[in-house]
Design an enzyme around this catalytic site. Sequence first.
Site, PDB file in Angstrom:
ATOM      1  N   LYS A 152       0.862  -1.189   0.000  1.00 57.35           N
ATOM      2  CA  LYS A 152       0.000   0.000   0.000  1.00 57.35           C
ATOM      3  C   LYS A 152       0.893   1.232   0.000  1.00 57.35           C
ATOM      4  O   LYS A 152       1.925   1.250   0.687  1.00 57.35           O
ATOM      5  CB  LYS A 152      -0.895  -0.053   1.248  1.00 57.35           C
ATOM      6  CG  LYS A 152      -1.951   1.044   1.353  1.00 57.35           C
ATOM      7  CD  LYS A 152      -2.835   0.820   2.587  1.00 57.35           C
ATOM      8  CE  LYS A 152      -3.926   1.865   2.719  1.00 57.35           C
ATOM      9  NZ  LYS A 152      -4.815   1.584   3.882  1.00 57.35           N
ATOM     10  N   SER A 181     -10.099  -1.002   7.071  1.00 55.05           N
ATOM     11  CA  SER A 181      -9.516  -0.840   5.738  1.00 55.05           C
ATOM     12  C   SER A 181      -8.771  -2.042   5.166  1.00 55.05           C
ATOM     13  O   SER A 181      -8.362  -2.002   4.008  1.00 55.05           O
ATOM     14  CB  SER A 181      -8.579   0.358   5.718  1.00 55.05           C
ATOM     15  OG  SER A 181      -9.335   1.529   5.628  1.00 55.05           O
ATOM     16  N   SER A 205      -9.887   1.539   2.969  1.00 52.84           N
ATOM     17  CA  SER A 205      -9.032   2.373   2.160  1.00 52.84           C
ATOM     18  C   SER A 205      -7.958   1.603   1.386  1.00 52.84           C
ATOM     19  O   SER A 205      -7.399   2.132   0.438  1.00 52.84           O
ATOM     20  CB  SER A 205      -8.329   3.397   3.058  1.00 52.84           C
ATOM     21  OG  SER A 205      -7.468   2.750   3.980  1.00 52.84           O
TER      22      SER A 205
HETATM   23  N1  GLN Z   1     -13.408   3.795   6.613  1.00 53.62           N
HETATM   24  C1  GLN Z   1     -12.822   4.152   7.871  1.00 53.62           C
HETATM   25  C2  GLN Z   1     -12.377   5.588   7.823  1.00 53.62           C
HETATM   26  O1  GLN Z   1     -12.546   6.194   6.834  1.00 53.62           O
HETATM   27  C3  GLN Z   1     -11.656   3.257   8.182  1.00 53.62           C
HETATM   28  C4  GLN Z   1     -10.482   3.540   7.331  1.00 53.62           C
HETATM   29  C5  GLN Z   1      -9.294   2.702   7.713  1.00 53.62           C
HETATM   30  O2  GLN Z   1      -9.428   1.641   8.298  1.00 53.62           O
HETATM   31  N2  GLN Z   1      -8.124   3.199   7.385  1.00 53.62           N
HETATM   32  O3  GLN Z   1     -11.854   6.105   8.758  1.00 53.62           O
END
Ligand code: GLN
Length: 529
Positions: free
Chosen positions: A89, A188, A164
């Site tokens: 990532k 995410s 994400s």
């Molecule tokens: N969707 C959640 C957020 O936007 C979690 C994102 C994540 O786990 N990085 O904060």
Amino acid sequence: MTTDLTRQAAHEMALALRDGSVSARDLAVAHLEAAERQNRALNAWLTIDRPAALAQADATDARLAAARRDGPAAIAALHPLHGIPVALKDLISVEGGQCTAGSRILEGYRSPYDAHIVERLRAAGAVFLGKTNMDEFAMGSSNEYSAYGPVSNPWDLNTVPGGSSGGSAAVVAAHHTPLSLGTDTGGSIRQPAALCGIVGMKPTYGRVSRYGIVAFASSLDQLGPFARNARDAAALLHAIAGRDERDSTSAPIPVPDELLQLPASDDEAAAWLRGKRFGLPREYFVAGMDPDVERRIRESVAFIEDAGATVEEVSLPHTDYGLAAYYIVAPAEASANLARYDGVRFGQSRRLEAADFIADYLATRGEGFGAEVKRRIMLGTYALSAGYYDAFYVKAQKVRTLIKRDFDRVFATGIDALVAPTSPTVAFRFGARLADPVSMYLSDACTLPVNMAGLPGVSIPCGLSEGLPVGLQLIGPAWSEPVLFRAARAFEGVTAAATWRDQEPTDLGLADDASGPTPAQRAAARAAR
Ligand code: GLN
């Protein structure tokens, strides 16, 4: 075993490397070709580094040749990831490489050093193919908040891969790599794994060092593996886990070798379920849950019971407050972590010159951050302001304790793990949740509480709903990753004969079309309707 190298599991590749029927270079080339061919259609890679990957592959081939000369003990000493392709990532630092975190503000920035997990993977002999697309600073659940455009889900190119870590999930589902890494702050890793039909684990907080990873919310962020099967994901976790002096929150807990010893045989794997106790948290069947997703989860529960385990309904009464508390804690920490992007220390190439120093900051940050990131910074700064701190931040931390106690209470009854949905729905269409931030936030209703409590959770494929993958989430007590992977492997065993197991992502063939629309064009076409 298939002849297409990209269709093999990482543990099959490891055997082939050792018996000399394939080289690390062969593996790298086959995967790079698939990635390069399909990235126009998927936009899952932000960079594919062919020269670096081939150089690394050649080096691992040389090490393998030397080990072969030294004998079986030297071969056995190689990590199972030796010579295996991995995607990272794009918030993981690789010395000299880009690290955008999906943001414009870090365009042109080069990492001065390797992240801890990159050092570990290099030592294991893994081969890095490139960096994957993501929501800006890991904020989002669809990958639509990336400054570098959306990613298509290989199952349906008009839908999102989740987020994400959307790029990392899509490249594994598309067979561009057998393994990738993501981060999970509120879901995410697990949510995109569910939406792309693969395995993704968020380890216990403290299991993996965060040194060299772009921080979002430091008390929630954890790195973890994506793979197409439990054994491969467990081997990847084994390679990256463990104490690192440079991250004081990484725990001095030994990395269990059981992670490398999951059974190869489906029957043996399934037999482990006999006599095990699972809990089914009532509150995880949230309002707005797709009834067909719920059906797949309940069928999975029946599979687990048929194999000799018991599944009892349990209650985690504070689940409902998870979302509200998360959206205080995570933005608060993010607002502090993102203060460093001022155009001076990081992101100099995006620096804007204005009337004075303060105006420079405002211009650089105003232009460099996307709307969702600004929303989080405003939420977080507000929640931490004098006069509001106790009402919001302190209150949210108290709720966090209550959420953790819910889990503690259930696990104290001797439950081995919880079974739950990962996501209330399957992959959704581009644009479907963009107009309403709260609808996007709800994507993680079933994953956020696990981060709030610091626990490990894994999402595994459990079938299809209207042709799209459904994820089953297994949650365990702290440091129970070996048990969760055992359970995940057992579920693979009991569902080995299911037809959905052999199904490839539906739109992979379409992704070969070199003149077809990009994900950004697909998203724009939907928005125009
Ligand atoms: N969707 C959640 C957020 O936007 C979690 C994102 C994540 O786990 N990085 O904060």
